[in-house]
Design a protein around this motif. Structure first.
Motif, PDB file in Angstrom:
ATOM      1  N   THR A  60      39.626  22.908  55.538  1.00  9.46           N
ATOM      2  CA  THR A  60      40.747  23.656  55.005  1.00  9.46           C
ATOM      3  C   THR A  60      42.026  23.152  55.655  1.00  9.46           C
ATOM      4  N   GLY A  98      51.551  28.291  54.327  1.00  7.28           N
ATOM      5  CA  GLY A  98      50.271  28.968  54.256  1.00  7.28           C
ATOM      6  C   GLY A  98      49.118  28.007  54.056  1.00  7.28           C
ATOM      7  N   ILE A  99      47.926  28.559  53.851  1.00 12.36           N
ATOM      8  CA  ILE A  99      46.752  27.736  53.595  1.00 12.36           C
ATOM      9  C   ILE A  99      46.953  26.987  52.285  1.00 12.36           C
ATOM     10  N   LYS A 100      46.768  25.694  52.316  1.00 14.38           N
ATOM     11  CA  LYS A 100      46.986  24.824  51.157  1.00 14.38           C
ATOM     12  C   LYS A 100      45.754  24.749  50.273  1.00 14.38           C
ATOM     13  N   VAL A 148      44.954  26.897  46.955  1.00 10.94           N
ATOM     14  CA  VAL A 148      45.006  28.349  47.087  1.00 10.94           C
ATOM     15  C   VAL A 148      46.418  28.781  47.496  1.00 10.94           C
ATOM     16  N   GLY A 149      46.641  30.066  47.537  1.00 16.15           N
ATOM     17  CA  GLY A 149      47.899  30.612  48.027  1.00 16.15           C
ATOM     18  C   GLY A 149      49.071  30.319  47.122  1.00 16.15           C
ATOM     19  N   ASP A 150      50.265  30.180  47.721  1.00 14.26           N
ATOM     20  CA  ASP A 150      51.483  29.923  46.960  1.00 14.26           C
ATOM     21  C   ASP A 150      51.391  28.629  46.161  1.00 14.26           C
ATOM     22  N   TRP A 166      46.296  23.850  56.339  1.00 11.89           N
ATOM     23  CA  TRP A 166      47.507  24.680  56.338  1.00 11.89           C
ATOM     24  C   TRP A 166      48.721  23.769  56.215  1.00 11.89           C
ATOM     25  N   ASP A 178      49.770  29.061  42.819  1.00 10.18           N
ATOM     26  CA  ASP A 178      50.561  29.814  41.850  1.00 10.18           C
ATOM     27  C   ASP A 178      51.758  29.035  41.327  1.00 10.18           C
ATOM     28  N   THR A 194      55.225  22.387  51.145  1.00  9.22           N
ATOM     29  CA  THR A 194      54.930  23.110  49.902  1.00  9.22           C
ATOM     30  C   THR A 194      56.106  23.067  48.936  1.00  9.22           C
ATOM     31  N   PRO A 254      57.736  28.197  47.020  1.00 11.64           N
ATOM     32  CA  PRO A 254      56.555  28.595  47.789  1.00 11.64           C
ATOM     33  C   PRO A 254      56.844  28.624  49.279  1.00 11.64           C
TER      34      PRO A 254
END
Length: 267
Positions: A178, A210-212, A240-242, A180, A245, A186, A207
């Motif tokens: 994982t 956070g976790i990428k 995942v995360g921002d 970050w 989205d 981001t 964004p």
């Protein structure tokens, strides 16, 4: 130069500790000469971070030990393990991140992003395993920062791998990781400012850190002679995360797969 860093990035995902170490079990010299493995073959990776389309690139993997230093092409590119210890690993790492140019659709109307050069360090430790390393479990953390002023971001990755099979002529391993990322990264790759929104028709988006992503993969290989063999790698990460989205991800894909097949040579 751009082609070189594209190749460095591609080679990183295909190399693994399990496969590289296994490649040396039958050829370790005692005269102090360099020894290890090199491998080359075709691979597929996303066109850029968050892309849904893939590109074919050459994969070059290397794991060479000499004078107590282990030089590897893996992870995000090129790194050197400076610790002469069978379980502890530590050293510098440098690698390239693919540019975002010639993208299709609305993303292609956003500003292009050049190749990024990232440098930092890694630390790892291996637990258990028999004489060949079968059954060993390795954990690792790394931190890199953009030194090319492309995204000026900071990324930290935590990973774990398990050597399921490690025999003289065959090996198979599993891994998970994982990453970050800070907001500089981001917003460069997944953010859209007002000008970009007007040009592309995508919604403006900012964004945060956070976790990428989270991901997993498998590496397997077979040595059909003393010096020659084949190594295969397949894996995928999920945004995942921002980042997940972002309208840029909506135009591409949250899934980021990669795979490759290499002819290996050990010495």
């Amino acid at each position: 130069m751009r082609t070189l860093f594209r190749t460095l990035l591609a080679c990183g995902f295909a190399a693994s500790n399990a496969g590289a170490a296994q490649a040396q079990t039958r050829t370790n010299p005692t005269d102090g000469a360099p020894h290890g493995v090199v491998a080359i073959g075709p691979g597929i990776v996303p066109q850029y971070d968050g892309a849904g389309d893939m590109r074919v690139l050459p994969i070059i993997m290397a794991d060479i030990r000499w004078a107590g230093v282990n030089v590897q092409m893996r992870g995000t590119g090129l790194r050197a393990d400076l610790v002469s210890d069978s379980r502890l690993a530590f050293g510098p790492v440098i690698g390239g991140r693919l540019p975002r140019n010639d993208a299709d659709g609305p993303v292609g109307l956003l500003p292009e992003i050049g190749t990024a050069i990232e440098a930092g360090a890694f630390l790892g430790y291996r637990f258990g395993g028999d004489q060949l390393g079968q059954g060993s479990f390795q954990i690792e953390v790394s931190m890199v920062h953009d030194v090319s002023q492309t995204h000026n971001g900071l990324l930290g990755t935590a990973s774990a791998s398990y050597a399921v099979i490690r025999q003289p002529d065959v090996f198979f391993s599993l891994d998970a990781q994982t990453t970050w990322a800070n907001q500089d990264y981001t917003r460069t790759y997944f953010g859209i400012d007002a000008a970009g929104a007007a040009a592309s028709g995508l919604a403006a988006y900012r964004p945060g850190a956070g976790i990428k992503d989270v991901g997993a993969g498998v590496t397997a290989g077979y040595w059909f002679s003393r010096h020659f063999g084949v190594t295969a790698r397949a894996g995928a990460s999920y945004l995942v995360g921002d980042i997940a989205d972002s309208p840029i991800t909506d135009e591409g894909s949250r899934w980021q797969p990669a795979a490759g097949l290499m002819l290996s040579y050990r010495f």
